[in-house]
Design a protein around this motif. Structure first.
Motif, PDB file in Angstrom:
ATOM      1  N   GLY A 227      -7.804   4.765   3.058  1.00 37.04           N
ATOM      2  CA  GLY A 227      -7.035   5.634   2.165  1.00 37.04           C
ATOM      3  C   GLY A 227      -5.560   5.278   2.161  1.00 37.04           C
ATOM      4  O   GLY A 227      -4.906   5.296   1.115  1.00 37.04           O
ATOM      5  N   LYS A 230      -5.099   2.031   0.218  1.00 35.63           N
ATOM      6  CA  LYS A 230      -5.270   2.273  -1.215  1.00 35.63           C
ATOM      7  C   LYS A 230      -4.044   2.958  -1.807  1.00 35.63           C
ATOM      8  O   LYS A 230      -3.548   2.572  -2.883  1.00 35.63           O
ATOM      9  N   ALA A 231      -3.529   3.979  -1.115  1.00 37.30           N
ATOM     10  CA  ALA A 231      -2.345   4.688  -1.607  1.00 37.30           C
ATOM     11  C   ALA A 231      -1.143   3.753  -1.656  1.00 37.30           C
ATOM     12  O   ALA A 231      -0.357   3.785  -2.610  1.00 37.30           O
ATOM     13  N   ASP A 235       0.241   3.297  -5.338  1.00 39.34           N
ATOM     14  CA  ASP A 235       1.301   4.264  -5.636  1.00 39.34           C
ATOM     15  C   ASP A 235       2.692   3.879  -5.178  1.00 39.34           C
ATOM     16  O   ASP A 235       3.671   4.480  -5.632  1.00 39.34           O
ATOM     17  N   ALA A 249       3.857   6.407   0.687  1.00 34.67           N
ATOM     18  CA  ALA A 249       2.505   6.265   0.166  1.00 34.67           C
ATOM     19  C   ALA A 249       1.516   6.022   1.296  1.00 34.67           C
ATOM     20  O   ALA A 249       0.417   6.608   1.322  1.00 34.67           O
ATOM     21  N   SER A 250       1.854   5.158   2.249  1.00 28.85           N
ATOM     22  CA  SER A 250       0.944   4.873   3.354  1.00 28.85           C
ATOM     23  C   SER A 250       0.766   6.092   4.255  1.00 28.85           C
ATOM     24  O   SER A 250      -0.350   6.373   4.712  1.00 28.85           O
ATOM     25  N   GLY A 253      -1.571   8.500   2.427  1.00 29.25           N
ATOM     26  CA  GLY A 253      -2.959   8.093   2.525  1.00 29.25           C
ATOM     27  C   GLY A 253      -3.513   8.258   3.920  1.00 29.25           C
ATOM     28  O   GLY A 253      -4.662   8.687   4.104  1.00 29.25           O
ATOM     29  N   ARG A 258      -1.100  14.765  -0.468  1.00 31.35           N
ATOM     30  CA  ARG A 258      -0.317  14.344  -1.629  1.00 31.35           C
ATOM     31  C   ARG A 258       1.160  14.527  -1.334  1.00 31.35           C
ATOM     32  O   ARG A 258       1.572  15.579  -0.839  1.00 31.35           O
ATOM     33  N   ASN A 276      -0.686   9.269  -3.569  1.00 30.52           N
ATOM     34  CA  ASN A 276      -2.017   9.613  -3.077  1.00 30.52           C
ATOM     35  C   ASN A 276      -2.535  10.871  -3.770  1.00 30.52           C
ATOM     36  O   ASN A 276      -2.798  11.898  -3.136  1.00 30.52           O
ATOM     37  N   GLU A 278      -5.292  11.632  -4.748  1.00 29.85           N
ATOM     38  CA  GLU A 278      -6.610  12.077  -4.325  1.00 29.85           C
ATOM     39  C   GLU A 278      -6.549  12.971  -3.089  1.00 29.85           C
ATOM     40  O   GLU A 278      -7.562  13.570  -2.710  1.00 29.85           O
ATOM     41  N   GLY A 279      -5.387  13.057  -2.464  1.00 36.47           N
ATOM     42  CA  GLY A 279      -5.252  13.875  -1.257  1.00 36.47           C
ATOM     43  C   GLY A 279      -5.066  15.343  -1.580  1.00 36.47           C
ATOM     44  O   GLY A 279      -4.878  15.737  -2.728  1.00 36.47           O
TER      45      GLY A 279
END
Length: 320
Positions: A227, A230-231, A235, A249-250, A253, A258, A276, A278-279
């Motif tokens: 995660g 990906k972030a 992002d 961003a890290s 994730g 968020r 992020n 999705e968080g």
């Protein structure tokens, strides 16, 4: 002059001792070297302040260059005495890193938020973040604290250690001087847009390696490496700061939260992209999780910096 292995030992023992001193002692309430530098830089600013990039560049050169030169002179006087050199490195690391104070302030705000005392939390917010506390509710303050822990892990700890590994005591002091100048004059207010341009750009350059290492180590040390990666990948570039983007961003994730969104600085409203997405929303308990992640990143940074010096020394010996 000590050999490369001795120089690596000086950095290793000095950096470890300096981080231990920061952990045990923290920042002094009075007489902090960084605060003294800030006062000196403020005095120079009064003499050179013009609404012009050239004068701002001169201010940056005088302040950051002067601090780095003094550090280089001090390092030169002890370079043939490993014990004294390690002590100077330890004192410099203690002076320039701020991980313990960062964690202490974050936890103090988190404690006030957990107790439902928003006014106390707002009173403490200026110790950690630059945004307007009166415009923030509880969840917004929690998010701001997590963002500050992430960004300052890079600015107040990792970046300094990276430059210390590369250039010794002058690297440590020079990085902190540049970062302090950016905090003083590098913001994009009308009064400093031109005068602070050089400090802001130099801070971007100096902070680049530390920010990427912070992001990489947060990805490794966090609870969700996939995660975090990906972030960071999706992002980081959305953030207006080239260095805060990867770090925040890290962390977002890694913690599964968020970050980003609307914030206010000095009456100026900014609508930043969400990191992020999705968080979930940040909760008060995430402040403690962010502080612990910051400490893990600090420990890993020391290991990476020492390992990097060992590898670099081995490569130089092979070429010799």
């Amino acid at each position: 002059m000590p050999g490369r292995s001795a120089a690596t030992g000086v950095f290793t023992y000095g950096a470890a001792a300096g981080l231990a001193a920061d952990l045990i002692i923290g920042d002094p309430r009075r007489g902090h070297p960084v605060a003294a530098f800030g006062r000196a830089a403020g005095s120079v600013e009064k003499l050179l302040r013009r609404d012009h990039r050239g004068w701002g560049a001169l201010h940056t050169a005088v302040c950051a260059g002067g601090a780095t030169a003094l550090a280089a002179l001090a390092a030169r006087t002890v370079r043939d005495r490993p014990g004294a050199a390690a002590a100077l490195t330890a004192a410099s690391v203690w002076a320039v890193v701020g991980g313990t104070t960062l964690g202490r302030e974050a936890r103090a705000i988190g404690g006030a938020l957990a107790a439902g005392d928003l006014e106390v939390a707002r009173e403490r917010m200026p110790h950690l973040v630059g945004r307007d506390p009166q415009s923030l509710d509880g969840p917004a303050m929690a998010r701001a604290v997590v963002e500050s822990v992430a960004e300052n892990t890079s600015d107040a700890v990792v970046g300094a250690l990276v430059w210390g590994a590369v250039a010794g005591v002058p690297g440590l002091v020079g990085f902190r001087a540049v970062n302090t100048l950016d905090a003083m004059v590098g913001h994009k207010s009308p009064a400093y847009r031109r005068f602070g341009w050089a400090s802001a750009r130099l801070d971007d350059v100096a902070g680049w390696p530390g920010a990427r290492l912070t992001a990489a180590l947060a990805t490794v040390a966090g609870g969700d490496p996939k995660g975090a990666a990906k972030a960071w990948r999706q992002d980081a570039a959305k953030h207006p700061s080239p260095n805060a983007g990867p770090v925040e961003a890290s962390f977002a994730g890694a913690l599964g939260v968020r970050l980003g969104g609307t914030l206010t600085y000095g009456g100026r409203v900014e609508h930043r992209p969400v990191l992020n997405g999705e968080g979930r929303a940040v909760e008060v308990g995430d402040i403690e999780r962010a502080v612990r992640l910051s400490r893990r990143v600090t420990a890993l940074t020391l290991a990476v910096c020492v390992g990097g010096r060992i590898v670099a020394g081995a490569m130089k010996r092979r070429k010799a």
